[in-house]
Design an enzyme around this catalytic site. Structure first.
Site, PDB file in Angstrom:
ATOM      1  N   ARG A  33      89.261  27.665  41.169  1.00 11.85           N
ATOM      2  CA  ARG A  33      88.094  28.575  41.168  1.00 11.85           C
ATOM      3  C   ARG A  33      88.481  29.996  41.543  1.00 11.85           C
ATOM      4  NH1 ARG A  33      82.869  25.708  41.626  1.00 11.85           N
ATOM      5  NH2 ARG A  33      83.198  24.064  40.100  1.00 11.85           N
ATOM      6  N   ASP A  83      84.145  25.361  31.957  1.00 11.63           N
ATOM      7  CA  ASP A  83      83.647  24.345  32.885  1.00 11.63           C
ATOM      8  C   ASP A  83      83.877  22.956  32.301  1.00 11.63           C
ATOM      9  OD1 ASP A  83      81.942  24.297  35.535  1.00 11.63           O
ATOM     10  OD2 ASP A  83      81.259  22.630  34.303  1.00 11.63           O
TER      11      ASP A  83
HETATM   12  O1  CP3 Z   1      89.159  26.929  38.591  1.00  3.91           O
HETATM   13  C1  CP3 Z   1      88.722  27.846  37.868  1.00  3.91           C
HETATM   14  O2  CP3 Z   1      88.553  29.009  38.290  1.00  3.91           O
HETATM   15  C2  CP3 Z   1      88.480  27.575  36.397  1.00  3.91           C
HETATM   16  C3  CP3 Z   1      87.123  27.401  35.975  1.00  3.91           C
HETATM   17  C4  CP3 Z   1      86.384  26.179  36.475  1.00  3.91           C
HETATM   18  C5  CP3 Z   1      85.018  26.200  36.826  1.00  3.91           C
HETATM   19  N1  CP3 Z   1      84.618  24.917  37.067  1.00  3.91           N
HETATM   20  C6  CP3 Z   1      84.164  27.393  36.869  1.00  3.91           C
HETATM   21  C7  CP3 Z   1      82.865  27.311  37.563  1.00  3.91           C
HETATM   22  C8  CP3 Z   1      86.840  24.869  36.590  1.00  3.91           C
HETATM   23  C9  CP3 Z   1      88.235  24.301  36.438  1.00  3.91           C
HETATM   24  C10 CP3 Z   1      85.701  24.086  36.947  1.00  3.91           C
HETATM   25  C11 CP3 Z   1      85.785  22.635  37.124  1.00  3.91           C
HETATM   26  C12 CP3 Z   1      84.575  21.894  37.490  1.00  3.91           C
HETATM   27  N2  CP3 Z   1      83.285  22.147  37.145  1.00  3.91           N
HETATM   28  C13 CP3 Z   1      84.612  20.673  38.212  1.00  3.91           C
HETATM   29  C14 CP3 Z   1      85.874  19.975  38.693  1.00  3.91           C
HETATM   30  C15 CP3 Z   1      86.466  20.604  39.885  1.00  3.91           C
HETATM   31  C16 CP3 Z   1      85.607  20.542  41.122  1.00  3.91           C
HETATM   32  O3  CP3 Z   1      85.137  21.600  41.535  1.00  3.91           O
HETATM   33  O4  CP3 Z   1      85.445  19.427  41.663  1.00  3.91           O
HETATM   34  C17 CP3 Z   1      83.288  20.240  38.347  1.00  3.91           C
HETATM   35  C18 CP3 Z   1      82.833  18.997  39.087  1.00  3.91           C
HETATM   36  C19 CP3 Z   1      82.466  21.173  37.660  1.00  3.91           C
HETATM   37  C20 CP3 Z   1      81.000  21.111  37.459  1.00  3.91           C
HETATM   38  C21 CP3 Z   1      80.323  22.265  38.071  1.00  3.91           C
HETATM   39  N3  CP3 Z   1      80.385  23.561  37.584  1.00  3.91           N
HETATM   40  C22 CP3 Z   1      79.541  22.277  39.238  1.00  3.91           C
HETATM   41  C23 CP3 Z   1      79.254  21.062  40.092  1.00  3.91           C
HETATM   42  C24 CP3 Z   1      79.118  23.594  39.418  1.00  3.91           C
HETATM   43  C25 CP3 Z   1      78.142  24.085  40.450  1.00  3.91           C
HETATM   44  C26 CP3 Z   1      78.771  24.206  41.781  1.00  3.91           C
HETATM   45  C27 CP3 Z   1      78.942  25.639  42.154  1.00  3.91           C
HETATM   46  O5  CP3 Z   1      80.019  25.992  42.658  1.00  3.91           O
HETATM   47  O6  CP3 Z   1      77.956  26.395  41.986  1.00  3.91           O
HETATM   48  C28 CP3 Z   1      79.703  24.384  38.401  1.00  3.91           C
HETATM   49  C29 CP3 Z   1      79.553  25.842  38.228  1.00  3.91           C
HETATM   50  C30 CP3 Z   1      80.808  26.644  38.156  1.00  3.91           C
HETATM   51  N4  CP3 Z   1      81.934  26.310  37.453  1.00  3.91           N
HETATM   52  C31 CP3 Z   1      81.021  27.921  38.771  1.00  3.91           C
HETATM   53  C32 CP3 Z   1      82.300  28.341  38.390  1.00  3.91           C
HETATM   54  C33 CP3 Z   1      82.963  29.653  38.727  1.00  3.91           C
HETATM   55  C34 CP3 Z   1      80.007  28.690  39.595  1.00  3.91           C
HETATM   56  C35 CP3 Z   1      79.063  29.259  38.591  1.00  3.91           C
HETATM   57  C36 CP3 Z   1      78.427  30.552  38.949  1.00  3.91           C
HETATM   58  O7  CP3 Z   1      79.009  31.629  38.669  1.00  3.91           O
HETATM   59  O8  CP3 Z   1      77.303  30.473  39.442  1.00  3.91           O
END
Ligand code: CP3
Length: 354
Positions: A33, A83
């Site tokens: 992230r 994502d």
């Molecule tokens: O690592 C990176 O920077 C690459 C991009 C990336 C994102 N999500 C961007 C993101 C990667 C590799 C992911 C993986 C991801 N997404 C996982 C597996 C890794 C982990 O964290 O366990 C999962 C379970 C998801 C599903 C997901 N996406 C959730 C549960 C959420 C909401 C939680 C949160 O942090 O708000 C997201 C949103 C998300 N994916 C954000 C980002 C930067 C936040 C979105 C925003 O800008 O509001």
């Protein structure tokens, strides 16, 4: 192979060298992230895009946020901005994000839900902007930075497709696994096949490494862990190795605990990413014996900083220094992290040669 041919074939980027099994004097670094809400420049680009999904599907802006942490910190690796839930969307699930809560999807409860999904060939209609982002990045990244593609692992992706949201214990997915095993297996198969095609296209577009995120692997035990965490990772890795020899795979069976032991050997993965529930000394002894490991500083240090961050960072570098290691966090950096603490972590890793 001649010495010259071997030298030409040997990777020069530090992450690729570690993945090939080399113990480097300073481990390469990137952060899960690393493009995210803790960075003001990310928040500004997200506003420009409108919302999170529009940002994921806008190749110019997704490439821009991927590059932001590289410019600010000089990480050794850049992870594609996208994502794991884009694959369910490409298979026909509805997907949206509720601010402050997280993802929501249409749910799958039985065989008819699995049969209603689109075929694997159809996923590229939705996912082609992601391949475009990878192409832009492979042109624009600094020569020394490794481009990492990714996808969710079938089990983790299935937990969201079944429940329609994140769940504390993955209860709905476990219930379907036990109650409707045929439908559940068909869903895992469909996601596995889609993931192979998706990662293969990322590699063709320029990804140099791919990572498989199994965030909920820790809730699978015993035979279920073998069938639904290990086997799909093995199938994906074998298919990619076959189509794209030489492209390393990082597996992240988060919170697998003792399941980390032998995971790389059993799946064929080149590296296992470790969460911070395992100690680096234990992991050096039991997991790094099989090859490269990645991890595993607790993400909370990015919020709290100070001497504890420095001490933990040094302990991790020291524990893994005899073998191949890529420095990373145990999970994603939280939105309330202080960007100064990321700089302190990098300075500590790079100053840790004694
Ligand atoms: O690592 C990176 O920077 C690459 C991009 C990336 C994102 N999500 C961007 C993101 C990667 C590799 C992911 C993986 C991801 N997404 C996982 C597996 C890794 C982990 O964290 O366990 C999962 C379970 C998801 C599903 C997901 N996406 C959730 C549960 C959420 C909401 C939680 C949160 O942090 O708000 C997201 C949103 C998300 N994916 C954000 C980002 C930067 C936040 C979105 C925003 O800008 O509001």
């Amino acid at each position: 192979m001649s010495v010259a041919a071997q030298a030409a074939a040997a990777p020069s980027k530090t992450i690729l060298r570690a993945l090939a099994g080399e113990a480097l004097p300073t481990p390469p670094i990137w952060m899960m992230r690393q493009a995210g809400r803790y960075l003001p420049e990310y928040r500004a680009t997200r506003v420009q895009a409108g919302d999170f999904l529009s940002l994921c599907y806008n190749p110019e802006l997704a490439a821009e946020v991927t590059l932001q942490p590289i410019r600010r910190y000089g990480f050794d690796g850049a992870i594609l901005f996208a994502d794991i839930l884009l694959v369910p969307q490409a298979l026909g699930a509805d997907l949206w994000f509720v601010t402050g809560e997280g993802p929501r999807l249409s749910t799958i409860t039985d065989r008819s839900g699995v049969d209603a999904l689109k075929t694997v060939d159809a996923i590229h209609d939705t996912l082609s902007p992601i391949y475009e982002t990878v192409k832009i990045l492979s042109r624009e990244l600094p020569a020394e930075t490794t481009l990492i593609g990714f996808a969710g692992a079938p089990w983790t992706v299935a937990t969201y497709m079944i429940a329609g949201r994140g769940t504390p214990d993955q209860g709905p997915a476990h219930a379907m696994r036990e109650g409707e095993p045929e439908a559940f297996d068909a869903l895992i198969d469909r996601i596995t096949e889609a993931t192979i095609e998706y990662l293969s296209m990322q590699i063709e577009a320029g990804a140099e490494v791919v990572k498989i995120f199994d965030s909920w692997a820790g809730s699978l035990k015993g035979d279920a862990f073998r069938r639904y965490a290990l086997e799909p990772a093995k199938r994906i890795t074998a298919a990619l190795n076959d189509r794209h020899p030489g492209i390393p795979v990082i597996a992240f069976p988060r919170e697998a605990g003792e399941g980390y032991i032998g995971f790389a050997r059993a799946t064929g993965a080149d590296c296992v990413a470790l969460d911070n529930s395992v100690s680096p000394d234990w992991a050096a002894e039991h997991v790094q014996v099989d090859g490269c490991v990645q991890g595993n500083l607790a993400s909370k240090h990015m919020v709290t900083g100070g001497q504890a961050l420095i001490d933990e960072t040094r302990a991790i570098v020291r524990a893994f220094r005899k073998g191949p290691h890529i420095f990373n966090l145990g999970h994603g950096i939280p939105p309330d992290a202080d960007p100064e603490n990321v700089a302190l972590m990098i300075e500590t890793v790079r100053g840790c040669r004694d």
